[in-house]
Design a protein around this motif. Structure first.
Motif, short mmCIF file in Angstrom:
data_model
loop_
_atom_site.label_atom_id
_atom_site.label_comp_id
_atom_site.label_asym_id
_atom_site.label_seq_id
_atom_site.Cartn_x
_atom_site.Cartn_y
_atom_site.Cartn_z
N PRO A 364 -16.06 4.88 63.08
CA PRO A 364 -15.37 5.01 61.79
C PRO A 364 -16.15 5.95 60.85
O PRO A 364 -17.37 5.85 60.78
CB PRO A 364 -15.36 3.59 61.24
N PRO A 365 -15.44 6.83 60.16
CA PRO A 365 -16.11 7.78 59.27
C PRO A 365 -16.58 7.14 57.96
O PRO A 365 -16.03 6.11 57.55
CB PRO A 365 -15.03 8.82 58.99
N ALA A 366 -17.58 7.74 57.33
CA ALA A 366 -18.05 7.26 56.04
C ALA A 366 -17.00 7.54 54.96
O ALA A 366 -16.72 6.70 54.11
CB ALA A 366 -19.36 7.97 55.68
N ARG A 367 -16.41 8.73 55.02
CA ARG A 367 -15.36 9.11 54.09
C ARG A 367 -14.00 8.82 54.70
O ARG A 367 -13.86 8.74 55.92
CB ARG A 367 -15.46 10.61 53.78
N SER A 368 -12.98 8.72 53.85
CA SER A 368 -11.62 8.55 54.37
C SER A 368 -11.09 9.88 54.89
O SER A 368 -11.44 10.95 54.39
CB SER A 368 -10.70 8.03 53.27
N VAL A 369 -10.25 9.79 55.90
CA VAL A 369 -9.57 10.97 56.43
C VAL A 369 -8.07 10.75 56.26
O VAL A 369 -7.55 9.71 56.68
CB VAL A 369 -9.92 11.22 57.91
N VAL A 370 -7.40 11.70 55.62
CA VAL A 370 -5.96 11.59 55.37
C VAL A 370 -5.23 12.69 56.15
O VAL A 370 -5.68 13.84 56.18
CB VAL A 370 -5.67 11.70 53.85
N PHE A 371 -4.15 12.29 56.78
CA PHE A 371 -3.32 13.23 57.54
C PHE A 371 -1.98 13.38 56.82
O PHE A 371 -1.24 12.39 56.69
CB PHE A 371 -3.12 12.71 58.97
N ALA A 372 -1.71 14.58 56.34
CA ALA A 372 -0.51 14.81 55.53
C ALA A 372 0.48 15.67 56.30
O ALA A 372 0.17 16.79 56.68
CB ALA A 372 -0.89 15.49 54.22
N ALA A 373 1.67 15.12 56.52
CA ALA A 373 2.76 15.88 57.13
C ALA A 373 3.72 16.25 56.00
O ALA A 373 4.46 15.40 55.50
CB ALA A 373 3.46 15.04 58.21
N TRP A 374 3.68 17.51 55.60
CA TRP A 374 4.40 17.95 54.40
C TRP A 374 5.85 18.30 54.70
O TRP A 374 6.17 18.85 55.75
CB TRP A 374 3.75 19.19 53.79
N SER A 375 6.69 18.04 53.71
CA SER A 375 8.07 18.52 53.74
C SER A 375 8.16 19.92 53.11
O SER A 375 7.24 20.35 52.41
CB SER A 375 8.95 17.55 52.94
N ALA A 376 9.27 20.60 53.37
CA ALA A 376 9.73 21.75 52.58
C ALA A 376 8.72 22.88 52.39
O ALA A 376 8.75 23.58 51.40
CB ALA A 376 10.24 21.28 51.21
N GLU A 377 7.86 23.08 53.40
CA GLU A 377 6.98 24.26 53.35
C GLU A 377 7.82 25.52 53.35
O GLU A 377 7.56 26.46 52.61
CB GLU A 377 6.02 24.26 54.54
N GLU A 378 8.85 25.51 54.18
CA GLU A 378 9.67 26.71 54.33
C GLU A 378 10.53 26.99 53.10
O GLU A 378 11.13 28.05 52.99
CB GLU A 378 10.57 26.60 55.58
N ARG A 379 10.60 26.04 52.17
CA ARG A 379 11.34 26.27 50.91
C ARG A 379 10.39 26.76 49.82
O ARG A 379 10.78 26.83 48.65
CB ARG A 379 12.00 24.97 50.44
N GLY A 380 9.13 27.00 50.16
CA GLY A 380 8.17 27.50 49.18
C GLY A 380 7.00 26.55 48.95
O GLY A 380 6.58 26.35 47.81
N LEU A 381 6.45 25.98 50.01
CA LEU A 381 5.27 25.09 49.96
C LEU A 381 5.55 23.88 49.06
O LEU A 381 4.66 23.40 48.36
CB LEU A 381 4.03 25.84 49.43
N LEU A 382 6.78 23.35 49.10
CA LEU A 382 7.16 22.38 48.07
C LEU A 382 6.70 20.95 48.33
O LEU A 382 6.42 20.21 47.38
CB LEU A 382 8.68 22.43 47.85
N GLY A 383 6.60 20.52 49.60
CA GLY A 383 6.09 19.18 49.85
C GLY A 383 4.64 19.06 49.39
O GLY A 383 4.25 18.10 48.71
#
Ligand SMILES: [Zn+2]
Length: 556
Positions: A364-383
């Motif tokens: 387990p890491p000391a710091r938190s690790v977050v995995f973000a699956a973004w929406s609407a990148e193709e609409r202009g990085l909007l997620g």
């Protein structure tokens, strides 16, 4: 999480043994088979091209949650959920009832979209400008770290700002004082059209127009007008809605005529705009526009998963990739109707899943690790913009954002391509771990295209978070088989034929050995940061250093 997401998540948890099997192929390293399986699923017709706000989104969100659950991650979204809502504003301009400029009592109608191409990000039924005075602001740059301010106190409230495209030094001759002040041919953020519209809005302008030039823009008028009057933004609070009723471009010819009618020499003004002493020039012209707008709100979502840190859980190492693609469109020559973005960016999502799997299996890491699956990148990085506008994890304690958006699929490479050379210390981490693989770092081949400002990591960079981006089309890899020539041939083939087209599909021709190398680098860099107390920084001269430095006290 919506009920449908929950049901789908359960469905996928139960119904995904094939993928779990693929995971088992290589438990302690990134598995090319798992990448192919996950990418193939997300890019399959079942997911309908993954357009935000469609049934394809519901299936995608359900699948992603199911995968993260199966990996044993925790929900990383809002209020203990897996998701963050991303309401999107979608606008579509109709036929202009008026679009004209008036100089000295003489009105010239602009042909839309050949003389001027505009769109709106205001949630109104009519985009309207009523005889607003026009002001030429040169490159429209306010860069205190470079002792440069084109505005010189000029009031733009209620006016239309007219900009030149790119950086003040883009067209500089050797020996000119400005030469190199904005990284020469490398584009800084001040050169991007997004910056210019943002700056005009910060100053209360009602319109922003950029004079188009193919070389300085990096693309022709066909690219400018291709959205057909459509635009997207995140839904903003009333106070945050842009002041710009219209934003867009004027053609070189229309601009030439406008300036000539106003008794001004555009060519001479271009030269003057390359000087730090440039002052805005009121055009003695006014602009009028009245264009009907159709608007709707599209409900979309980001998916976030987390591995909590053991000793410093409030410090976050963040990975990112975008789940959205282009959805359904007209059939291509092979009859394919979905533009499902297999490489762009289902493969990036798959890469993130593999990184998550390895991290979860590791200590387990000391710091938190977050995995973000973004929406609407193709609409202009909007997620990612929606996240950055309303962050779940404070920026000052976000250690880094590591983004994967397109990977090269042509096999092992002797090098890895760096986007945004000179921006931050994460490039030193990249070089260190690449050397560990016996590889070198090659800067992107066309820095004047500003790719560093064109993926989701940038939404975080703007808020000061140090970033690193892997983008397979940013330059020719030196492939083990075929060298840079073969690497360039891959970039040309992908960008020329498949990028944003239905042909971006999983192919039997894919050799993911090079992608596995790059994903392993991102794993190593993130894992190192997650197990350490190190804070990556921006380098001197980066336009993002100042904002990060302002929160330095939070990281002592
Ligand atoms: Zn992408």
């Amino acid at each position: 999480m919506k009920a449908t997401n929950f049901a789908l998540a359960l469905l996928w948890t139960v119904a995904a043994p094939a993928f779990a099997q693929a995971d088992m192929v290589s438990p302690d390293s990134i598995s090319a088979d798992a990448l192919t399986a996950i990418t193939g699923t997300l890019a399959s017709d079942l997911f309908e091209g993954r357009a935000p706000g469609t049934p394809g989104e519901d299936k995608t969100i359900g699948y992603l949650i199911g995968r993260f659950q199966a990996l044993g991650l925790e929900p990383g979204g809002v209020d203990g959920n897996w998701v963050q809502p991303v309401p999107l504003l979608h606008t579509q301009l109709g036929k202009p009832e008026a679009l004209a400029v008036t100089v000295g009592g003489k009105t010239t109608d602009w042909n839309y979209p050949t003389d001027a191409y505009v769109s709106t990000l205001q949630p109104k039924d009519v985009a309207r400008i009523d005889g607003a005075p026009m002001v030429f602001v040169g490159y429209g740059v306010d860069a205190p770290e470079r002792d440069w301010n084109d505005f010189k106190g000029q009031d733009l409230k209620g006016k239309v700002a007219v900009f030149l495209v790119n950086d003040p030094d883009f067209a500089a001759q050797p020996g000119e004082p400005v030469a190199g002040k904005f990284k020469g041919r490398t584009m800084t953020y001040y050169g991007r059209w997004t910056y210019k519209f943002e700056e005009a809005a910060r100053r209360g302008a009602v319109g922003a127009l950029i004079v188009h030039e193919t070389e300085a823009a990096g693309y022709g008028w066909n690219v400018i007008e291709s959205p057909g009057g459509e635009n997207y933004d995140i839904v903003r609070k009333p106070d945050d809605v842009t002041s710009l009723a219209l934003q867009g471009w004027i053609s070189g010819e229309a601009a030439q005529k406008l300036f000539a009618d106003a008794g001004l020499d555009l060519a001479r003004l271009r030269t003057q705009a390359r000087s730090a002493s440039f002052k805005p020039v009121p055009l003695d012209a006014t602009m009028t526009a009245r264009i009907p707008v159709t608007q709707e709100v599209v409900q979309s979502q980001n998916v976030l998963a987390r591995i909590s840190g053991t000793t410093r859980p409030d410090e976050v190492v963040m990975y990112g990739a975008h789940w959205d693609a282009y959805g359904k469109g007209a059939a291509d020559e092979n009859g394919k109707i979905y533009r499902a973005g297999a490489n762009d960016d289902a493969l990036g999502i798959a890469a993130m899943m593999e990184i998550a799997r390895l991290m979860k299996a590791d200590a387990p890491p000391a710091r938190s690790v977050v995995f973000a699956a973004w929406s609407a990148e193709e609409r202009g990085l909007l997620g990612s913009e929606a996240y950055a506008n309303d962050p779940i994890y404070p920026f000052e304690k976000t250690v880094a954002n590591l983004t994967i958006d397109i990977l090269q699929t042509a096999g092992k490479a002797k090098d890895v391509i760096l986007v945004g050379k000179g921006q931050g210390t994460l490039e030193d981490d990249l070089a260190k771990y690449a050397a560990g693989q016996g590889r070198t770092v090659t800067p992107e081949s066309l820095p004047e295209r500003g790719l560093f400002y064109r993926a989701d990591h940038f939404s975080l960079a703007k808020r000061g978070v140090p970033v690193l981006l892997i983008m397979g089309i940013s330059g020719a890899s030196d492939l083990v088989v075929g060298g840079t020539e073969a690497g360039q041939a891959w970039v040309d083939a992908y960008t020329g034929k498949c990028y944003h087209q239905a042909c971006d599909a999983v192919s039997a021709d894919w050799d993911l050995a090079g992608a596995v190398q790059d994903i392993s680098l991102m794993y190593d860099i993130g894992s190192d940061l997650a197990h350490s107390d190190r804070w990556p920084t921006w380098k001197d001269g980066s336009e993002f250093k100042k904002i990060r430095d302002q929160s330095a006290a939070a990281r002592r």
